[in-house]
Design a protein around this motif. Structure first.
Motif, PDB file in Angstrom:
ATOM      1  N   ASP A  31       0.966  -1.408   0.302  1.00  0.00           N
ATOM      2  CA  ASP A  31      -0.038   0.025   0.097  1.00  0.00           C
ATOM      3  C   ASP A  31       0.935   1.369   0.117  1.00  0.00           C
ATOM      4  OD1 ASP A  31      -2.601  -2.095   0.084  1.00  0.00           O
ATOM      5  OD2 ASP A  31      -2.804  -1.348   2.152  1.00  0.00           O
ATOM      6  N   ASP A  32       0.069   2.038  -0.786  1.00  0.00           N
ATOM      7  CA  ASP A  32       1.190   4.037  -0.815  1.00  0.00           C
ATOM      8  C   ASP A  32       2.739   3.537  -0.852  1.00  0.00           C
ATOM      9  OD1 ASP A  32       1.000   6.057  -0.614  1.00  0.00           O
ATOM     10  OD2 ASP A  32       1.052   6.530   1.450  1.00  0.00           O
ATOM     11  N   SER A  33       3.136   2.965  -2.253  1.00  0.00           N
ATOM     12  CA  SER A  33       4.658   2.237  -2.984  1.00  0.00           C
ATOM     13  C   SER A  33       4.468   2.808  -4.398  1.00  0.00           C
ATOM     14  CB  SER A  33       4.421   0.867  -2.292  1.00  0.00           C
ATOM     15  OG  SER A  33       4.045   0.573  -2.900  1.00  0.00           O
ATOM     16  N   THR A  34       5.377   3.195  -4.752  1.00  0.00           N
ATOM     17  CA  THR A  34       5.802   3.447  -5.678  1.00  0.00           C
ATOM     18  C   THR A  34       6.871   2.838  -5.875  1.00  0.00           C
ATOM     19  OG1 THR A  34       6.695   4.442  -7.389  1.00  0.00           O
ATOM     20  CG2 THR A  34       7.503   5.184  -5.044  1.00  0.00           C
ATOM     21  N   LEU A  35       7.528   2.641  -7.117  1.00  0.00           N
ATOM     22  CA  LEU A  35       8.755   1.595  -7.891  1.00  0.00           C
ATOM     23  C   LEU A  35       9.476   2.568  -7.748  1.00  0.00           C
ATOM     24  CD1 LEU A  35       7.261  -0.350 -10.394  1.00  0.00           C
ATOM     25  CD2 LEU A  35       8.207  -1.433  -8.825  1.00  0.00           C
ATOM     26  N   ALA A  36      11.052   2.699  -7.964  1.00  0.00           N
ATOM     27  CA  ALA A  36      11.973   2.961  -7.297  1.00  0.00           C
ATOM     28  C   ALA A  36      13.540   2.720  -7.593  1.00  0.00           C
ATOM     29  CB  ALA A  36      12.327   4.073  -6.171  1.00  0.00           C
ATOM     30  N   TYR A  37      14.475   3.250  -8.043  1.00  0.00           N
ATOM     31  CA  TYR A  37      15.505   2.358  -8.872  1.00  0.00           C
ATOM     32  C   TYR A  37      16.234   2.987  -7.172  1.00  0.00           C
ATOM     33  CZ  TYR A  37      14.857   1.031 -13.928  1.00  0.00           C
ATOM     34  OH  TYR A  37      14.080   0.853 -14.819  1.00  0.00           O
ATOM     35  N   CYS A  38      16.978   1.764  -7.116  1.00  0.00           N
ATOM     36  CA  CYS A  38      18.467   2.281  -5.671  1.00  0.00           C
ATOM     37  C   CYS A  38      19.787   1.446  -6.200  1.00  0.00           C
ATOM     38  CB  CYS A  38      17.247   0.756  -5.228  1.00  0.00           C
ATOM     39  SG  CYS A  38      18.676   0.645  -3.456  1.00  0.00           S
ATOM     40  N   ILE A  39      20.425   2.833  -5.471  1.00  0.00           N
ATOM     41  CA  ILE A  39      21.795   2.742  -6.164  1.00  0.00           C
ATOM     42  C   ILE A  39      22.014   2.464  -4.902  1.00  0.00           C
ATOM     43  CG2 ILE A  39      23.875   4.367  -6.715  1.00  0.00           C
ATOM     44  CD1 ILE A  39      22.074   6.196  -8.095  1.00  0.00           C
ATOM     45  N   ARG A  40      23.350   1.298  -5.495  1.00  0.00           N
ATOM     46  CA  ARG A  40      24.029   0.278  -4.378  1.00  0.00           C
ATOM     47  C   ARG A  40      25.454   0.340  -3.604  1.00  0.00           C
ATOM     48  NH1 ARG A  40      22.727  -4.902  -7.134  1.00  0.00           N
ATOM     49  NH2 ARG A  40      23.047  -3.363  -8.843  1.00  0.00           N
ATOM     50  N   GLY A  41      26.630  -0.693  -3.794  1.00  0.00           N
ATOM     51  CA  GLY A  41      27.436   0.135  -3.547  1.00  0.00           C
ATOM     52  C   GLY A  41      28.261  -0.201  -4.931  1.00  0.00           C
ATOM     53  N   SER A  42      27.643  -0.966  -4.967  1.00  0.00           N
ATOM     54  CA  SER A  42      28.590  -1.935  -6.828  1.00  0.00           C
ATOM     55  C   SER A  42      28.451  -0.762  -7.661  1.00  0.00           C
ATOM     56  CB  SER A  42      27.409  -3.146  -6.808  1.00  0.00           C
ATOM     57  OG  SER A  42      26.303  -3.430  -7.145  1.00  0.00           O
ATOM     58  N   GLU A  43      27.625  -0.009  -7.604  1.00  0.00           N
ATOM     59  CA  GLU A  43      27.690   0.730  -8.797  1.00  0.00           C
ATOM     60  C   GLU A  43      28.600   1.944  -8.929  1.00  0.00           C
ATOM     61  OE1 GLU A  43      24.151  -0.855  -9.649  1.00  0.00           O
ATOM     62  OE2 GLU A  43      23.935  -0.366  -7.717  1.00  0.00           O
ATOM     63  N   ILE A  44      29.353   2.190  -7.707  1.00  0.00           N
ATOM     64  CA  ILE A  44      30.729   3.593  -7.385  1.00  0.00           C
ATOM     65  C   ILE A  44      31.927   3.283  -8.726  1.00  0.00           C
ATOM     66  CG2 ILE A  44      32.254   3.878  -6.383  1.00  0.00           C
ATOM     67  CD1 ILE A  44      30.353   3.346  -3.651  1.00  0.00           C
ATOM     68  N   LYS A  45      31.848   2.001  -8.827  1.00  0.00           N
ATOM     69  CA  LYS A  45      33.568   1.077 -10.034  1.00  0.00           C
ATOM     70  C   LYS A  45      33.026   1.978 -11.393  1.00  0.00           C
ATOM     71  CE  LYS A  45      36.605  -2.496 -11.252  1.00  0.00           C
ATOM     72  NZ  LYS A  45      36.573  -3.652 -11.080  1.00  0.00           N
ATOM     73  N   ASN A 104      12.367   7.768 -15.991  1.00  0.00           N
ATOM     74  CA  ASN A 104      11.152   8.429 -14.964  1.00  0.00           C
ATOM     75  C   ASN A 104      10.405   8.154 -13.352  1.00  0.00           C
ATOM     76  OD1 ASN A 104      10.721  10.323 -16.818  1.00  0.00           O
ATOM     77  ND2 ASN A 104       9.533   9.379 -18.322  1.00  0.00           N
ATOM     78  N   HIS A 105      11.154   7.149 -13.010  1.00  0.00           N
ATOM     79  CA  HIS A 105      10.862   6.823 -11.545  1.00  0.00           C
ATOM     80  C   HIS A 105      11.863   7.049 -10.820  1.00  0.00           C
ATOM     81  CE1 HIS A 105       8.695   3.008 -13.091  1.00  0.00           C
ATOM     82  NE2 HIS A 105       9.530   2.466 -13.639  1.00  0.00           N
ATOM     83  N   PRO A 106      11.567   7.843  -9.405  1.00  0.00           N
ATOM     84  CA  PRO A 106      12.284   7.934  -8.687  1.00  0.00           C
ATOM     85  C   PRO A 106      13.724   7.083  -8.581  1.00  0.00           C
ATOM     86  CG  PRO A 106      10.556   7.482  -7.102  1.00  0.00           C
ATOM     87  CD  PRO A 106      10.325   7.004  -9.196  1.00  0.00           C
ATOM     88  N   ILE A 107      14.616   7.897  -7.762  1.00  0.00           N
ATOM     89  CA  ILE A 107      16.003   6.841  -7.531  1.00  0.00           C
ATOM     90  C   ILE A 107      16.143   7.598  -5.876  1.00  0.00           C
ATOM     91  CG2 ILE A 107      18.491   6.737  -8.015  1.00  0.00           C
ATOM     92  CD1 ILE A 107      18.027   8.368 -10.434  1.00  0.00           C
ATOM     93  N   VAL A 108      16.865   6.553  -5.209  1.00  0.00           N
ATOM     94  CA  VAL A 108      16.616   6.307  -4.139  1.00  0.00           C
ATOM     95  C   VAL A 108      18.804   5.264  -3.891  1.00  0.00           C
ATOM     96  CG1 VAL A 108      14.555   6.775  -3.627  1.00  0.00           C
ATOM     97  CG2 VAL A 108      16.151   4.108  -3.995  1.00  0.00           C
ATOM     98  N   CYS A 109      19.001   5.442  -2.595  1.00  0.00           N
ATOM     99  CA  CYS A 109      20.209   4.581  -2.310  1.00  0.00           C
ATOM    100  C   CYS A 109      20.120   3.828  -0.688  1.00  0.00           C
ATOM    101  CB  CYS A 109      21.434   5.686  -1.882  1.00  0.00           C
ATOM    102  SG  CYS A 109      20.950   6.678  -0.691  1.00  0.00           S
ATOM    103  N   THR A 110      20.975   2.984  -1.068  1.00  0.00           N
ATOM    104  CA  THR A 110      20.408   2.086   0.300  1.00  0.00           C
ATOM    105  C   THR A 110      21.393   2.729   1.306  1.00  0.00           C
ATOM    106  OG1 THR A 110      23.350   0.760   0.051  1.00  0.00           O
ATOM    107  CG2 THR A 110      21.276  -0.405  -1.413  1.00  0.00           C
ATOM    108  N   ASN A 111      21.317   1.808   2.754  1.00  0.00           N
ATOM    109  CA  ASN A 111      22.257   2.667   3.280  1.00  0.00           C
ATOM    110  C   ASN A 111      23.400   2.401   3.673  1.00  0.00           C
ATOM    111  OD1 ASN A 111      22.049  -0.848   4.285  1.00  0.00           O
ATOM    112  ND2 ASN A 111      20.820   0.022   5.917  1.00  0.00           N
ATOM    113  N   PHE A 112      24.474   1.789   2.511  1.00  0.00           N
ATOM    114  CA  PHE A 112      25.436   2.359   2.301  1.00  0.00           C
ATOM    115  C   PHE A 112      25.860   3.772   2.020  1.00  0.00           C
ATOM    116  CE2 PHE A 112      25.523  -2.445   2.343  1.00  0.00           C
ATOM    117  CZ  PHE A 112      27.223  -2.681   2.782  1.00  0.00           C
TER     118      PHE A 112
END
Length: 424
Positions: A31-45, A104-112
């Motif tokens: 409920d009350d959610s959306t799809l988002a892209y999640c940036i992880r530590g592996s994206e840094i390289k 056009n999806h929102p972008i978030v990141c992990t707790n790293f």
């Protein structure tokens, strides 16, 4: 302080939020959610190349997006991860390209990561460059804690670092100048990255010309067709016990010491005692001009069958799955032949083994047929090949020097920028 520059603590120009531990499968109904892209530590390289395109899509509660949705100009600060050779504190800049590439999806990141949102008194791109500079000169090392396997950035201390600030206009000018310079560096790197493959292909072309008579305009059809058994004396390696290995003594050449046609004796070296069984030493010893050939590797990948020539009188012993060949013809010419496609294509026709490991047996190797010219032509081919290879080696050395300079250039440019020395 430089001229009319000031400095300010990072904490005075940012608001921040820690990333989330995004655990919802995109297929779940929340409920009350959306799809988002999640940036992880592996994206840094590969960030400069991908801009987060490899981020995973997750389902996020809308309440979590209020202060965590990434915006253009945000900086992601790595606060957890790293390791003994990779301290935390790396930064990523969220630009327009990053935002546009995510459907056009929102972008978030992990707790790293911690999301840093800059206020409008500073140029966020300028601050990003300073934080990147702060990292590459090693200043984050003193601000990290945790174990060797998982480092944590002491953010309370990190946010106290002071950033040198010229006027806002000059900040933007410096950032734009650095953008242009770094783009130029990336363009040069992309172009230069093609050089190793070009050199590899050219070397193989030289080998092909050498062993088919084209390098000397020789009559290839008149060359004798001989089996390897007719032009070299084989000797298989000995199955040394791992329990016999010590830290110094007589070195044993293993598979790992031969890779890509290079002998690397300093790569995980092992030794047996100098008073080791004399019969075993004698039967496994290799001598100057012997040619070694690896017989085991990854099936279907052709990552073995490498040949090197012994150019030392040092006592070296041969481990199992490596074949030693004592040449009966010019050893340098035989080495060329063993590195050519004429030999390697036949070599891998005999490959056996399971799913992962490939093997070629000594008996099969010695039946491989090769075209051998007269000793005089062998000598001339070797001479001309060495000239061409020396040219290629010089190009490779210059390429390596260029790479070293390119690797050091970002730090030098950033140092000038924040010392007020970057010409605008």
């Amino acid at each position: 302080m430089i001229g009319n520059w000031t400095d300010i603590a990072l904490q005075d120009i940012i608001s921040y939020a820690i990333g989330g531990d995004w655990g919802y499968n995109p297929e779940e109904s929340i409920d009350d959610s959306t799809l988002a892209y999640c940036i992880r530590g592996s994206e840094i390289k590969e960030w400069n190349k991908n801009r987060g395109k490899t981020a995973v899509i997750r389902r996020i509660k809308n309440s979590s997006l209020e202060n965590r949705k990434l915006e253009i100009g945000d900086i992601l600060l790595e606060i957890s991860g790293g390791g003994p050779e990779q301290p935390v504190g790396r930064v990523l800049y969220i630009d327009e390209e990053t935002i546009k590439t995510q459907d056009n999806h929102p972008i978030v990141c992990t707790n790293f990561f911690r999301r840093l949102h800059l206020n409008d008194t500073v140029c966020s791109r300028y601050v990003y460059y300073y934080l990147h500079f702060f990292y590459i000169i090693g200043n984050t090392i003193s601000l990290q804690g945790g174990s060797n396997n998982l480092r944590n950035l002491k953010f309370k201390d990190y946010q106290l670092i002071r950033i040198p600030l010229p006027s806002l206009t000059e900040q933007k000018q410096i950032a734009e100048k650095l953008d242009k310079l770094f783009d130029q560096i990336e363009t040069i790197k992309e172009a230069s990255n093609k050089i190793p493959e070009l050199l590899k292909n050219f070397r193989q072309q030289v080998l092909t010309y050498a062993v088919t008579g084209k390098l000397t305009d020789s009559d290839y059809e008149s060359w004798e067709l001989k089996t390897l058994d007719e032009i070299a004396i084989p000797k298989a390696g000995y199955a040394f016990k791992a329990t016999d290995f010590i830290d110094n003594g007589i070195q044993v050449i293993r598979m790992g010491n031969l890779y890509d046609n290079k002998l690397s004796l300093d790569r995980n070296p092992v030794f047996v005692p100098k008073n080791y069984d004399t019969d075993i030493i004698e039967r496994s010893r290799v001598k100057r001009n012997d040619i070694l050939l690896t017989l085991t590797g990854t099936k279907y990948k052709r990552d073995y069958g490498y040949a090197i020539k012994i150019d030392t009188d040092e006592v070296l012993l041969l481990n199992q799955r490596i074949l030693s060949l004592t040449p009966l013809i010019d050893p340098d010419y035989l080495l060329l032949v063993l590195r050519s496609d004429e030999f390697r294509n036949q070599f891998f026709e005999f490959e056996t083994g399971g799913v992962n490991q490939g093997n070629v047996g000594v008996k099969n190797v010695m039946t491989i047929k090769l075209h051998i010219p007269s000793p005089r032509i062998q000598e001339e081919i070797v001479r001309r090949t060495k000239i061409l290879f020396n040219i290629l080696d010089n190009i490779e050395r210059r390429y390596n020097i260029l790479c070293e300079k390119l690797d050091k250039l970002p730090q030098a440019l950033l140092g000038k920028a924040f010392n007020g020395e970057l010409a605008l």
